[in-house]
Each structure stands twice: as structure tokens, then as C-alpha cells.
Design a protein around this motif. Structure first.
Motif, mmCIF file in Angstrom:
data_model
loop_
_atom_site.group_PDB
_atom_site.id
_atom_site.type_symbol
_atom_site.label_atom_id
_atom_site.label_comp_id
_atom_site.label_asym_id
_atom_site.label_seq_id
_atom_site.Cartn_x
_atom_site.Cartn_y
_atom_site.Cartn_z
ATOM 1 N N UNK A 176 -2.279 1.406 5.090
ATOM 2 C CA UNK A 176 -1.009 1.998 4.664
ATOM 3 C C UNK A 176 -0.596 1.492 3.276
ATOM 4 N N UNK A 177 -0.732 0.196 3.063
ATOM 5 C CA UNK A 177 -0.347 -0.365 1.767
ATOM 6 C C UNK A 177 -1.279 0.108 0.652
ATOM 7 N N UNK A 178 -2.561 0.256 0.956
ATOM 8 C CA UNK A 178 -3.479 0.791 -0.048
ATOM 9 C C UNK A 178 -3.149 2.260 -0.343
ATOM 10 N N UNK A 179 -2.768 3.003 0.670
ATOM 11 C CA UNK A 179 -2.362 4.401 0.447
ATOM 12 C C UNK A 179 -1.179 4.460 -0.517
ATOM 13 N N UNK A 180 -0.245 3.531 -0.354
ATOM 14 C CA UNK A 180 0.911 3.472 -1.252
ATOM 15 C C UNK A 180 0.487 3.102 -2.674
ATOM 16 N N UNK A 181 -0.340 2.074 -2.799
ATOM 17 C CA UNK A 181 -0.718 1.599 -4.129
ATOM 18 C C UNK A 181 -1.647 2.570 -4.861
ATOM 19 N N UNK A 182 -2.486 3.269 -4.114
ATOM 20 C CA UNK A 182 -3.460 4.152 -4.739
ATOM 21 C C UNK A 182 -2.989 5.602 -4.824
ATOM 22 N N UNK A 183 -1.864 5.891 -4.211
ATOM 23 C CA UNK A 183 -1.329 7.250 -4.246
ATOM 24 C C UNK A 183 -1.170 7.826 -5.642
ATOM 25 N N UNK A 184 -0.639 7.051 -6.604
ATOM 26 C CA UNK A 184 -0.496 7.597 -7.960
ATOM 27 C C UNK A 184 -1.815 8.001 -8.606
ATOM 28 N N UNK A 185 -2.927 7.472 -8.102
ATOM 29 C CA UNK A 185 -4.249 7.843 -8.616
ATOM 30 C C UNK A 185 -4.853 8.998 -7.813
ATOM 31 N N UNK A 186 -4.053 9.575 -6.918
ATOM 32 C CA UNK A 186 -4.495 10.681 -6.060
ATOM 33 C C UNK A 186 -5.637 10.251 -5.145
ATOM 34 N N UNK A 187 -5.606 8.995 -4.750
ATOM 35 C CA UNK A 187 -6.567 8.473 -3.775
ATOM 36 C C UNK A 187 -5.849 8.342 -2.444
ATOM 37 N N UNK A 188 -6.398 8.994 -1.432
ATOM 38 C CA UNK A 188 -5.800 8.990 -0.098
ATOM 39 C C UNK A 188 -6.544 7.999 0.787
ATOM 40 N N UNK A 189 -5.809 7.324 1.645
ATOM 41 C CA UNK A 189 -6.385 6.278 2.493
ATOM 42 C C UNK A 189 -5.963 6.508 3.936
#
Length: 260
Positions: A176-189
Motif C-alpha cells: 500500500x505504501x509503495x502504491x502511494x509513493x510510486x503512484x505519481x510515476x504511474x506505477x501500480x502496486x
């Protein structure tokens, strides 16, 4: 109902799949599904003992990159990502299907789990996802999708799941935290939570056969899932059809998780 051949909707996508041990592995189901829908594969194996089981599978799937990867060895991590960058220059999909705990700590109950065993289980089963995601993210220049494998025992107590319950709970939170941090790069987790499957990793759990039988009895669909059910779900999530989904823990268990 007949099984239709999947459309090649991931043609040109580059996928790194870690954690294949043999043809029963969840990671193999993911790799097969990605291959069927057109993705090119990078497949890793743990060590020379595992290579004999994994290499024929990688060849069947026309894996472009096939390399050893023990996440405790930084040199092997470096080698895998150097090769991906040199050959592909990009990455679109990453599957983390790695979990391990010392047998005594896994089977002895959480109260008796040693500090060392807990730390080893956390490093291999959870923190390695963070470390590898850190290496994948710069290669996902056009966005991408990352997956890690969890289990219902992360959310509810499953007898005999023991130390892996807290470890998988940490893994789900990390996703969940990686999804938040990587969201601006359009990376889904996503954390993927299959029902019990007869894999080599699961065989280390005490009374695992009973877990399988109980899951089949409790599932609203009345049957167990298989590795391709997991693989096809991940393939869907990696496509543009799921581009607005991220940070989910998705249960692929025939509905077992909804039952009291």
C-alpha cells in the motif's frame, strides 16, 4: 464453457518474474499468463539446485533473460537489473513471489519464534519486495505494475500459519505504501492473496493438507483455485484495463475470505 485463447494485449511489455521453483509455483502461473498475452519475460531462479526445474519452464515461455537471483546476494540483484537495463532498457511488470522462514520458526508457533528467524523471514519475504521495487521503479519509465503474493493469514488468524501471518501483514502494508509513493510515476502496486495452493513453499506449513480441504469446503464456488487463476488475474491487472487500480489486496480464493 470453453477456454478461449487469451488475446495478446501485453505485446511488447517486459516482465520480470521472481520466485519460480517448479511448474506448481504461483510465479510460474503468472509468467505463463504474461507470456500468453504477449509479454516478454525475464525469469530468475534461486540457485543451481533450482535451475534444473526452472530452466525448462523458462525455455517453454521463450524467456529472453534467465538468471540466478538470491535476494540476499546484492551482486546477483545487480546482475539481473544490469542485464535488464542493457537488453531492454525498460520494465513494465514485476512479480515478487518470494517467501521463506526457518523451518523451526515457521512450525514452532509465533510465541517461540526466534528474533533471528523473524528477521530472516521479514528480510526475504517482505523487505526484498521493497528492495527490488526500488530497482524496478527507474526502469518503469512509462509506468507499470508490481505484484507481491500474500495470504489470508495476514488479515485473520489461520492456525499453523504462525510467523508468516505478521510477515505477510507487513508485506501488504508495504504494498500500500509503495502504491502511494510510486503512484505519481504511474506505477501500480498490488498484493495478491490466493487461496491455499499446493506449492513447494506451502508444503512447509504444518497440517497444510487440512488447510486445503477446509478451503475447498468453505469456498462459495466450491473449489480451490490454481496457479493460472492467479496468473490471469495479474495479467489483467497489468493491462490498461486496470490502469486506475492500485494499492489493492486482491483475494483469488473462490470467495473463502468472505466466509465467517
Amino acid at each position: 464453457m470453453t477456454n478461449a485463447t487469451p488475446r495478446p494485449i501485453l505485446t511488447g511489455a517486459k516482465a520480470l518474474v521472481t520466485g519460480i521453483a517448479n511448474e506448481h509455483s504461483i510465479a510460474y502461473g503468472c509468467a505463463r499468463a504474461f507470456h500468453e498475452v504477449g509479454a516478454e519475460l525475464a525469469v530468475t531462479y534461486l540457485n543451481e539446485k533450482a535451475r534444473g526445474f526452472v530452466e525448462p519452464l523458462a525455455q517453454q515461455m521463450e524467456s529472453k533473460i534467465f538468471m540466478p537471483l538470491d535476494v540476499a546476494k546484492e551482486s546477483e540483484v545487480d546482475a539481473v537489473f544490469d542485464r535488464i537495463e542493457q537488453e531492454w532498457g525498460k520494465l513494465d511488470i514485476f512479480v515478487h513471489s518470494l517467501a521463506w522462514a526457518p523451518k523451526d520458526d515457521l512450525q514452532g508457533g509465533l510465541l517461540n519464534c526466534s528474533a533471528q528467524g523473524f528477521a530472516q523471514a521479514m528480510d526475504v519475504s517482505c523487505h526484498s519486495f521493497i528492495r527490488l521495487a526500488r530497482r524496478c521503479a527507474p526502469l518503469m519509465k512509462d509506468g507499470g505494475a508490481m505484484f507481491t503474493m500474500t495470504y489470508y493469514g495476514a488479515d485473520k488468524v489461520v492456525p499453523n500459519y504462525n510467523v508468516m501471518g505478521p510477515i505477510k501483514a507487513a508485506l501488504e502494508a508495504s504494498a500500500r505504501y509503495l502504491a502511494y509513493e510510486l503512484g505519481p510515476k504511474h506505477i501500480r502496486v498490488h498484493a495478491i492473496s490466493p487461496g491455499p495452493l499446493q506449492t513447494r513453499a506451502a508444503s512447509g506449513l504444518k497440517d497444510f493438507d487440512r488447510m486445503l480441504n477446509e478451503a475447498a469446503q468453505r469456498a462459495p464456488l466450491g473449489e480451490l483455485v490454481d496457479i493460472m487463476d492467479v496468473g490471469y488475474t495479474c495479467a489483467f491487472l497489468a493491462t490498461p484495463f486496470a490502469k486506475r487500480m492500485s494499492g489493492e489486496t486482491l483475494y483469488i480464493d473462490g470467495g473463502v475470505h468472505i466466509m465467517a
